[in-house]
Scaffold this active site. Structure first.
Site, PDB file in Angstrom:
ATOM      1  N   GLU A  87      34.267  16.454 -50.214  1.00  0.00           N
ATOM      2  CA  GLU A  87      35.005  15.850 -51.341  1.00  0.00           C
ATOM      3  C   GLU A  87      34.636  16.621 -52.621  1.00  0.00           C
ATOM      4  OE1 GLU A  87      33.238  12.103 -52.541  1.00  0.00           O
ATOM      5  OE2 GLU A  87      35.135  11.332 -53.335  1.00  0.00           O
ATOM      6  N   LYS A  89      42.885   9.773 -52.083  1.00  0.00           N
ATOM      7  CA  LYS A  89      41.916   8.711 -51.757  1.00  0.00           C
ATOM      8  C   LYS A  89      42.471   7.322 -52.067  1.00  0.00           C
ATOM      9  CE  LYS A  89      36.925   7.906 -52.588  1.00  0.00           C
ATOM     10  NZ  LYS A  89      35.742   8.509 -53.252  1.00  0.00           N
ATOM     11  N   CYS A  95      35.387  10.012 -48.445  1.00  0.00           N
ATOM     12  CA  CYS A  95      34.146   9.335 -48.803  1.00  0.00           C
ATOM     13  C   CYS A  95      34.162   7.818 -48.607  1.00  0.00           C
ATOM     14  CB  CYS A  95      33.737   9.706 -50.228  1.00  0.00           C
ATOM     15  SG  CYS A  95      32.014   9.267 -50.527  1.00  0.00           S
TER      16      CYS A  95
HETATM   17  N1  CDV Z   1      32.275   9.319 -53.586  1.00  0.00           N
HETATM   18  C1  CDV Z   1      32.175   8.066 -53.046  1.00  0.00           C
HETATM   19  O1  CDV Z   1      33.161   7.459 -52.665  1.00  0.00           O
HETATM   20  N2  CDV Z   1      30.921   7.559 -52.963  1.00  0.00           N
HETATM   21  C2  CDV Z   1      30.644   6.216 -52.521  1.00  0.00           C
HETATM   22  C3  CDV Z   1      29.423   5.675 -53.219  1.00  0.00           C
HETATM   23  C4  CDV Z   1      29.738   5.158 -54.560  1.00  0.00           C
HETATM   24  C5  CDV Z   1      28.789   4.515 -52.464  1.00  0.00           C
HETATM   25  C6  CDV Z   1      30.441   6.156 -51.018  1.00  0.00           C
HETATM   26  O2  CDV Z   1      31.004   5.242 -50.399  1.00  0.00           O
HETATM   27  O3  CDV Z   1      29.683   6.956 -50.462  1.00  0.00           O
END
Ligand code: CDV
Length: 308
Positions: free
Chosen positions: A47, A124, A169
């Site tokens: 990401e 996202k 993510c």
């Molecule tokens: N970049 C992200 O989405 N990070 C989140 C953090 C904030 C917990 C994740 O779910 O890894």
């Protein structure tokens, strides 16, 4: 005939604030070449692979942050990556911040085929963190200020001889992300991430960061009979330590390959997509066993309505 994709998880170590796009692209090209030497035909990058994780800083005027976003792709900075991938005959998946002509900001991932064509774009869906400045935090996670949550949902695309899905993510923590793609027959899900090892709202979760990362991706893979490729930007970036542990998981839920450093590193797995059907046609034969008629709350409500 077996349908094999040799996939690489191309983890990055930190990108500091003053690192240029050119230097990031040079690193991506090095990773691409290493992956190619290891026999990969598809390389997955993290990401926001072209910049530092800028949502850790708040700016009052968001236009001051526009330099972190890409307004076109490929562009002059990323063209060398596209050119080298095409020369090597290898595809890739790249995460970056996107600013559209209409002024929308998305946290985006693209899939580029071995001929250099962008065949899919994913924006996202689950945007974590906060939208306001929270000055008491040791660092911000202002993704909800910098990115619009996409309404486009989770696509699955025919590419690389299989059915490929993408998520980014925080999406990996939500079973709905995997199931939306599972219901389209996904065979491999590509997911870049930046996960700080210190979770400010509840530090008791900090020692569990690696466990939770594996837990969600292994479960999502198994429950949907799909490969999952999770790729980190890890290490200490601008003083914030982030999870590495990039992992390639099979449809059994087993880990096939995992990085051992928090720096730039490539791991590879040879994935037989037909393995997915040992799960999709048995325990997770959706058409035979799912009960959507009793899952009504899943799309009808967002928060829990507490039973009393
Ligand atoms: N970049 C992200 O989405 N990070 C989140 C953090 C904030 C917990 C994740 O779910 O890894």
């Amino acid at each position: 005939m077996a349908r094999i994709i040799t996939v690489a998880a191309a983890q990055m170590g930190p990108i500091q604030r003053d690192h240029t796009r050119e230097s990031c692209v040079e690193r991506l090209i090095t990773l691409l070449r290493i992956a190619h030497d290891k026999g990969a035909e598809l390389v997955v990058f993290p990401e926001l692979a072209l910049t530092t994780f800028f949502p850790r800083w708040f700016v009052d005027d968001i236009s001051q942050a526009h330099h972190w976003y890409e307004t076109s792709m490929p562009n002059k900075n990323t063209q060398p990556l596209f050119d080298e991938a095409k020369r090597l005959g290898i595809g890739f998946c790249l995460g970056y911040a996107e600013l559209t002509e209409a002024g929308e900001r998305f946290n985006t991932q693209i899939l580029v085929d071995a001929q250099g064509n962008t065949v899919a774009k994913y924006r996202k869906v689950h945007i974590p963190g906060h939208a306001e400045h929270e000055p008491d935090r040791p660092f911000q996670h202002a993704e909800r200020y910098y990115f619009t949550p996409s309404d486009e949902g989770f696509g699955v695309w025919k590419a690389f001889g299989g059915r490929i899905g993408m998520m980014i993510c925080n999406d990996r923590r939500w079973p709905e992300s995997y199931r939306e793609m599972g219901l389209q027959g996904v065979e491999m899900i590509l997911c870049g991430y930046n996960t700080p090892l210190h979770y400010v709202p509840d530090p008791s979760q900090d020692p569990l960061a690696g466990f939770h990362n594996s837990l969600v991706m292994q479960s999502g893979a198994y429950q949907n009979g799909t490969f999952v490729v999770g790729v980190a930007k890890g290490g200490v970036e601008e003083g914030v330590d982030s999870l590495a542990e990039s992992t390639i998981i099979g449809p059994s839920g087993e880990i096939l390959a995992k990085t051992v450093t928090s720096a730039d590193e490539v791991v590879v797995a040879r994935c037989d997509l037909d393995w997915c059907y040992q799960y999709k046609n048995t325990l997770f034969d959706f058409d035979r066993y799912r009960r959507p008629e009793v899952y009504t709350r899943i799309t009808a409500q967002r928060g829990a309505i507490i039973a009393d």
